[in-house]
Design a protein around this motif. Structure first.
Motif, PDB file in Angstrom:
ATOM      1  N   PHE A 292       0.810  -1.115   0.175  1.00  0.00           N
ATOM      2  CA  PHE A 292       0.076   0.006   0.079  1.00  0.00           C
ATOM      3  C   PHE A 292       0.905   1.278  -0.094  1.00  0.00           C
ATOM      4  O   PHE A 292       0.566   2.327  -0.931  1.00  0.00           O
ATOM      5  CB  PHE A 292      -0.856   0.009   1.196  1.00  0.00           C
ATOM      6  N   GLN A 293       1.885   1.254   0.914  1.00  0.00           N
ATOM      7  CA  GLN A 293       2.673   2.403   1.078  1.00  0.00           C
ATOM      8  C   GLN A 293       3.753   2.797  -0.234  1.00  0.00           C
ATOM      9  O   GLN A 293       3.653   3.818  -0.832  1.00  0.00           O
ATOM     10  CB  GLN A 293       3.457   2.339   2.323  1.00  0.00           C
ATOM     11  N   ASN A 294       4.313   1.580  -0.761  1.00  0.00           N
ATOM     12  CA  ASN A 294       5.238   1.909  -1.810  1.00  0.00           C
ATOM     13  C   ASN A 294       4.526   1.885  -3.245  1.00  0.00           C
ATOM     14  O   ASN A 294       5.015   2.514  -4.072  1.00  0.00           O
ATOM     15  CB  ASN A 294       6.293   0.745  -1.845  1.00  0.00           C
ATOM     16  N   VAL A 295       3.546   0.955  -3.319  1.00  0.00           N
ATOM     17  CA  VAL A 295       2.755   1.047  -4.800  1.00  0.00           C
ATOM     18  C   VAL A 295       1.925   1.693  -4.969  1.00  0.00           C
ATOM     19  O   VAL A 295       1.940   2.550  -5.783  1.00  0.00           O
ATOM     20  CB  VAL A 295       2.198  -0.417  -4.867  1.00  0.00           C
ATOM     21  N   LYS A 298       3.639   6.161  -2.427  1.00  0.00           N
ATOM     22  CA  LYS A 298       4.859   6.701  -2.949  1.00  0.00           C
ATOM     23  C   LYS A 298       4.967   6.715  -4.510  1.00  0.00           C
ATOM     24  O   LYS A 298       5.181   7.854  -5.152  1.00  0.00           O
ATOM     25  CB  LYS A 298       6.104   6.040  -2.195  1.00  0.00           C
ATOM     26  N   ALA A 299       4.670   5.749  -4.965  1.00  0.00           N
ATOM     27  CA  ALA A 299       5.075   5.383  -6.657  1.00  0.00           C
ATOM     28  C   ALA A 299       3.555   5.864  -7.213  1.00  0.00           C
ATOM     29  O   ALA A 299       3.752   6.165  -8.451  1.00  0.00           O
ATOM     30  CB  ALA A 299       5.227   4.099  -6.964  1.00  0.00           C
ATOM     31  N   LEU A 333       7.449  -3.428  -9.047  1.00  0.00           N
ATOM     32  CA  LEU A 333       7.342  -2.929  -7.630  1.00  0.00           C
ATOM     33  C   LEU A 333       6.817  -3.890  -6.509  1.00  0.00           C
ATOM     34  O   LEU A 333       7.364  -4.034  -5.487  1.00  0.00           O
ATOM     35  CB  LEU A 333       6.793  -1.567  -7.687  1.00  0.00           C
ATOM     36  N   ILE A 334       5.964  -4.622  -6.908  1.00  0.00           N
ATOM     37  CA  ILE A 334       5.224  -5.439  -5.962  1.00  0.00           C
ATOM     38  C   ILE A 334       6.202  -6.612  -5.696  1.00  0.00           C
ATOM     39  O   ILE A 334       6.488  -7.026  -4.498  1.00  0.00           O
ATOM     40  CB  ILE A 334       3.884  -5.943  -6.613  1.00  0.00           C
ATOM     41  N   LYS A 335       6.891  -7.334  -6.608  1.00  0.00           N
ATOM     42  CA  LYS A 335       7.992  -8.332  -6.818  1.00  0.00           C
ATOM     43  C   LYS A 335       9.245  -7.683  -5.852  1.00  0.00           C
ATOM     44  O   LYS A 335       9.707  -8.665  -4.928  1.00  0.00           O
ATOM     45  CB  LYS A 335       8.236  -8.602  -8.030  1.00  0.00           C
TER      46      LYS A 335
END
Length: 422
Positions: A292-295, A298-299, A333-335
């Motif tokens: 949630f935070q990175n995909v 942030k992105a 990004l999920i990987k």
């Protein structure tokens, strides 16, 4: 909440969840049978037909009138897919007798009898169900099955499961298939109903401020007395599928892409499934999760991003709603988040917050009568009897090294993407 389990007959159990938290009693009957392509549509249709009428309450109006006489009791029913099993669920909720004026009729016993009447004494005409009801419910079921495409996020998850578990029980749609409806009539549906009632696992649930003496009332009920003992035909060991399917792209008229990734957790034992719950929470199970935070945050690659752990199948499904052009970036990004978990790239604070969040959810299980029943039914099906207190302790005991070990067992099996025609 005190949980009491009683064997009524072989294959038939009574479960009492004794609690004084509520002014109502919730009574439920669950019919559990193994998911099979040949019967999945008929079983789903049976649930819909049973609610239409009984041999003493021949219409829905008469059922509603009877419920009104029980101080506005409510009835509901539905169908679930739980692991490799199909479960028909029937509920009646009514006011506890102690909150009513003195009366001759026992509200709890009346509610139990009416629920049993709906499930075990359906309206018959000639050699089957009432034809009019069957034909009407076939049309309703056809619309429901065809309408699954309307919720694109749910549709994408269902399609991912269907492709991953092709030709396996878990790949079946819980409401069945439109092509099967054409072959169903009032007689062969009633024959399937009789087979189901004679062979399925039957669980009777009573939640509320009730006494253990209610067991005798259930045992002596005419509908329960008429049921025979059985070797229940349901799955206690859910088949795992570790086959790598790869990438599947499906095209449809959509404005937003739907990405679903299916992961095998490969837990080595039942205790590791508690580790998997915490792992999933850190990975994508909350608004503070890595996905949630990175995909999403942030992105800015996703409108929605989350993951869910399917305990019975030991699978995690990651779901994202994304711009179609962001597919490759989102997958990559999920990987990276999955790899970060393998490398222990998460903080002690993330671990503790995940555990606190899960424990907070556990503490809400007995805040609703239906969630209490759902929890203990899950324990029943997995044959893994843990109290809520035990559940909390198992989550508290999860350590970082446990999660890292589990993370290195996780593998991506399928990537499903629903995109537009272009």
């Amino acid at each position: 909440m005190e949980y009491i389990e009683n064997d009524i007959k072989k294959g038939i159990k009574l479960h009492i969840l004794k609690t004084d938290k509520f002014k109502t009693n919730l009574i439920a009957v669950f019919l559990t049978t193994a998911l099979q392509r040949e019967t999945v549509t008929k079983n789903a249709l049976i649930s819909a037909v049973l609610r239409r009428g009984t041999n003493t309450m021949k219409t829905q109006e008469e059922i509603s009138k009877k419920l009104e006489e029980l101080y506005g009791a409510s009835f509901d029913c539905g169908v679930d897919k739980t692991g490799d099993n199909q479960v028909l669920k029937f509920y009646i909720e009514s006011v506890n007798d102690q909150f009513l004026p003195q009366q001759e009729e026992n509200m709890l016993k009346s509610s139990i009898n009416n629920l049993f009447e709906i499930v075990f004494n359906p309206l018959m005409e000639n050699k089957g169900f009432k034809k009019e009801y069957v034909e009407q419910e076939k049309q309703n079921m056809k619309q429901r099955i065809e309408g699954k495409i309307d919720n694109k996020a749910r549709y994408a998850l269902d399609r991912c499961i269907e492709e991953w578990y092709k030709d396996k029980a878990f790949g079946l749609y819980k409401f069945g298939y439109t092509e099967d409806l054409e072959k169903i009539d009032e007689e062969n549906l009633y024959e399937q109903y009789k087979t189901l009632i004679d062979t399925c696992k039957i669980d009777i649930w009573i939640s509320g401020d009730v006494q253990q003496e209610i067991k005798k009332s259930v045992e002596e009920n005419q509908y329960i007395e008429n049921l025979g003992e059985r070797e229940p035909k349901y799955q206690t060991q859910n088949e795992k599928n570790n086959c790598k399917i790869g990438e599947i792209i499906e095209k449809m008229d959509v404005t937003q892409g739907k990405l679903v990734m299916g992961l095998s957790v490969n837990s080595e034992n039942e205790e590791e499934k508690y580790v998997a719950l915490v792992y999933n929470h850190i990975l994508g199970g909350s608004a503070n999760s890595k996905i949630f935070q990175n995909v999403r945050e942030k992105a800015n690659l996703a409108y929605a991003a989350s993951s869910s752990y399917f305990r019975y199948k030991d699978n995690i499904f990651i779901s994202c709603g994304i711009e179609i052009s962001n597919y490759e970036k989102a997958v990559e990004l999920i990987k990276m988040q999955i790899e970060d978990m393998k490398k222990a790239n998460f903080t002690k604070e993330e671990l503790e917050n995940a555990k606190k969040s899960i424990i907070a959810m556990i503490h809400t299980i007995d805040d609703e009568q239906d969630t209490g029943i759902t929890y203990y039914f899950g324990q029943e099906l997995s044959n893994n009897k843990n109290s809520l207190e035990d559940y909390v302790k198992k989550i508290e005991n999860v350590k970082k090294e446990d999660i890292v070990k589990l993370a290195n067992q996780v593998q991506i099996n399928i990537i499903y993407f629903l995109k537009n025609e272009s």
